[in-house]
Enzyme design. Structure first.
Site, PDB file in Angstrom:
ATOM      1  N   GLU A   1       0.855  -1.323  -0.001  1.00 20.91           N
ATOM      2  CA  GLU A   1       0.064   0.061   0.304  1.00 20.91           C
ATOM      3  C   GLU A   1       0.749   1.529   0.478  1.00 20.91           C
ATOM      4  O   GLU A   1       1.245   1.736   1.259  1.00 20.91           O
ATOM      5  CB  GLU A   1      -1.013  -0.231   1.072  1.00 20.91           C
ATOM      6  CG  GLU A   1      -1.594  -0.998   1.364  1.00 20.91           C
ATOM      7  CD  GLU A   1      -3.070  -1.054   1.686  1.00 20.91           C
ATOM      8  OE1 GLU A   1      -3.236  -0.300   2.307  1.00 20.91           O
ATOM      9  OE2 GLU A   1      -4.097  -1.420   1.828  1.00 20.91           O
ATOM     10  N   VAL A   2       1.261   2.062  -1.465  1.00 21.80           N
ATOM     11  CA  VAL A   2       1.695   3.061  -1.305  1.00 21.80           C
ATOM     12  C   VAL A   2       0.304   3.910  -1.402  1.00 21.80           C
ATOM     13  O   VAL A   2      -0.628   3.611  -2.275  1.00 21.80           O
ATOM     14  CB  VAL A   2       2.448   2.628  -2.331  1.00 21.80           C
ATOM     15  CG1 VAL A   2       3.174   4.481  -2.349  1.00 21.80           C
ATOM     16  CG2 VAL A   2       3.544   2.035  -2.865  1.00 21.80           C
TER      17      VAL A   2
END
Length: 340
Positions: free
Chosen positions: A139-140
Site C-alpha cells: 500500500e503505497v
C-alpha cells in the site's frame, strides 16, 4: 488474462509479524501451527504473511536472526499443510502506510536499505519459488510518488532475480493499492510479475465505526447493498478526506455487485492488455457491521472474483478489527468461509 495459479483463495495473517508490538511472546502465541492447519482445512490454497522491516533488520541494517525464524516456521507449516505463501513486506524503513511516514520515497539511503532487505530475503527464500511469492511493499499511499515507486521496483527486481530468477513478484499501485491505480504501474519487468490491488469499497460501509478514522462516530451505521448516492452523502460527512476521486470515477446506481464489477474493470483490462496475473491481496469488512450486510458484501465479492477468476486473500484471519475467526462471525463462520 493470465491466472495467478496456486493462489486462488487465501487468508491474511496480519497482526502477527507486522502492525504489532514486536515481542517474542507475541510472535510465539498470536499465530501457531494449529492456525495454519485450520486455514488449510477451510480449503484455502495460500496465506499472505505481512512482515515489518524491524522484524528482520535493526536500525543499522544488520540481520535479526530470531525474526527470520518465524518466517521459516510459517513456511514449514505451510509445506506440512499444503499451503503456498506470499511474503509481503508490509512496512519498510522510512515508510508505513498507516502512519505519517513517507521519507522512504525521498531518501536514497532508505531505498538502499529496502533493496538490501530484498537481497537478503531473496538469498534466504528464493529457493522456495515453487510455493512462495514475494510482495515488494504494501500500500503505497501518495499518488505523487508513483514514478518514484515504479523506479524503485525497476531497481529491486534485478537484485531478487540474481537468486530467484523465476519466483513470482507482486507489485501494487499507489493510493493504497487502489484498483483504479493498477494502470499506473510500469509494464511488467518480466513474465513472473503479478499486479495487485486491495478493495474495501464502499469504504464507508467496510470501515463504519472505525475508531482510527477522523470524523467517524461510534454510532454511525450503514448497510450493504445500498444506493450509491446515500453512500456518497455518508462519505462526505464521515470520510471527507476519502474516496472523492473514486466515486467520481465509479458511478453506478447502487453499490452492489455491479458496482464491484465496474470498479474492477480497468484493472482487469490492464492485466489483460499486459498479460499479467492480477491479485486482490486484501478485502474485508470491519467487525462492527451487521453480520447480514457483511455476508451480502462477501457474497457479491465472491461472485465477481469467480466470474473473472481473480485470486485473492481476505483481510484478516485474526484481530486487526477485521478478524474472521473472532466473535463477530462465530455464528456464521462456515457460511462465510464458503464466500471467500
Amino acid at each position: 488474462m493470465k491466472e495467478f495459479t496456486g493462489y486462488k483463495r487465501g487468508v491474511n495473517l496480519g497482526g502477527w509479524l507486522s502492525q504489532t508490538e514486536h515481542t517474542t511472546e507475541h510472535y510465539n502465541t498470536f499465530i501457531t501451527e494449529n492456525d495454519i492447519r485450520i486455514i488449510s482445512g477451510w480449503g484455502m490454497d495460500h496465506v499472505r504473511l505481512p512482515i515489518d522491516y524491524e522484524l528482520v533488520k535493526d536500525n543499522d541494517g544488520n540481520d535479526i536472526e530470531e525474526g527470520y525464524t518465524y518466517i521459516d516456521n510459517c513456511l514449514e507449516w505451510c509445506k506440512k499443510y499444503n499451503l503456498n505463501m506470499i511474503l509481503d513486506l508490509h512496512k519498510t524503513a522510512g515508510y508505513s502506510f498507516d502512519e505519517d511516514a513517507n521519507s522512504f520515497f525521498y531518501s536514497p539511503d532508505l531505498q538502499v536499505k529496502f533493496i538490501e532487505l530484498w537481497d537478503a530475503l531473496a538469498q534466504r527464500y528464493g529457493k522456495y519459488h515453487e510455493r512462495l511469492v514475494f510482495e515488494l511493499l504494501n500500500e503505497v499511499v501518495d499518488d505523487k510518488v508513483e514514478d518514484t515507486w515504479n523506479g524503485i521496483i525497476k531497481k529491486t527486481i534485478p537484485v531478487i532475480r540474481k537468486y530467484a530468477p523465476t519466483i513470482r513478484i507482486i507489485v501494487g499501485g499507489v493510493r493504497n493499492n487502489s484498483v483504479l491505480c493498477v494502470r499506473g504501474l510500469d509494464k511488467p519487468y518480466d513474465e513472473n510479475i503479478v499486479y495487485t490491488f486491495h478493495f474495501y469499497e464502499p469504504l464507508i460501509f467496510t470501515h463504519q465505526k472505525a475508531y482510527w478514522v477522523k470524523k467517524m462516530t461510534e454510532d454511525f451505521e450503514t448497510d450493504y447493498p445500498c444506493d450509491l448516492d446515500t453512500y456518497i452523502e455518508q462519505t462526505e460527512k464521515y470520510l471527507p478526506a476519502e474516496n472523492g476521486e473514486f466515486y467520481d470515477t465509479i458511478r453506478t446506481k447502487n453499490a452492489d455487485k455491479e458496482f464491484i464489477r465496474t470498479s474492477f474493470a480497468d484493472a482487469l483490462k490492464t492485466a489483460e492488455e499486459r498479460n499479467v496475473p492480477i491479485y486482490c491481496g486484501e478485502y474485508g469488512v470491519i467487525d462492527r457491521t451487521s453480520v447480514e450486510s457483511a455476508l451480502n458484501w462477501f457474497s457479491d465479492m465472491h461472485s465477481v472474483f469467480e466470474e473473472y477468476s481473480i485470486s485473492r486473500a481476505v483481510w484478516n484471519y485474526k484481530g486487526k478489527d477485521f478478524g474472521i475467526i473472532d466473535g463477530h462471525y462465530s455464528g456464521v463462520l462456515d457460511k462465510l468461509i464458503k464466500l471467500l
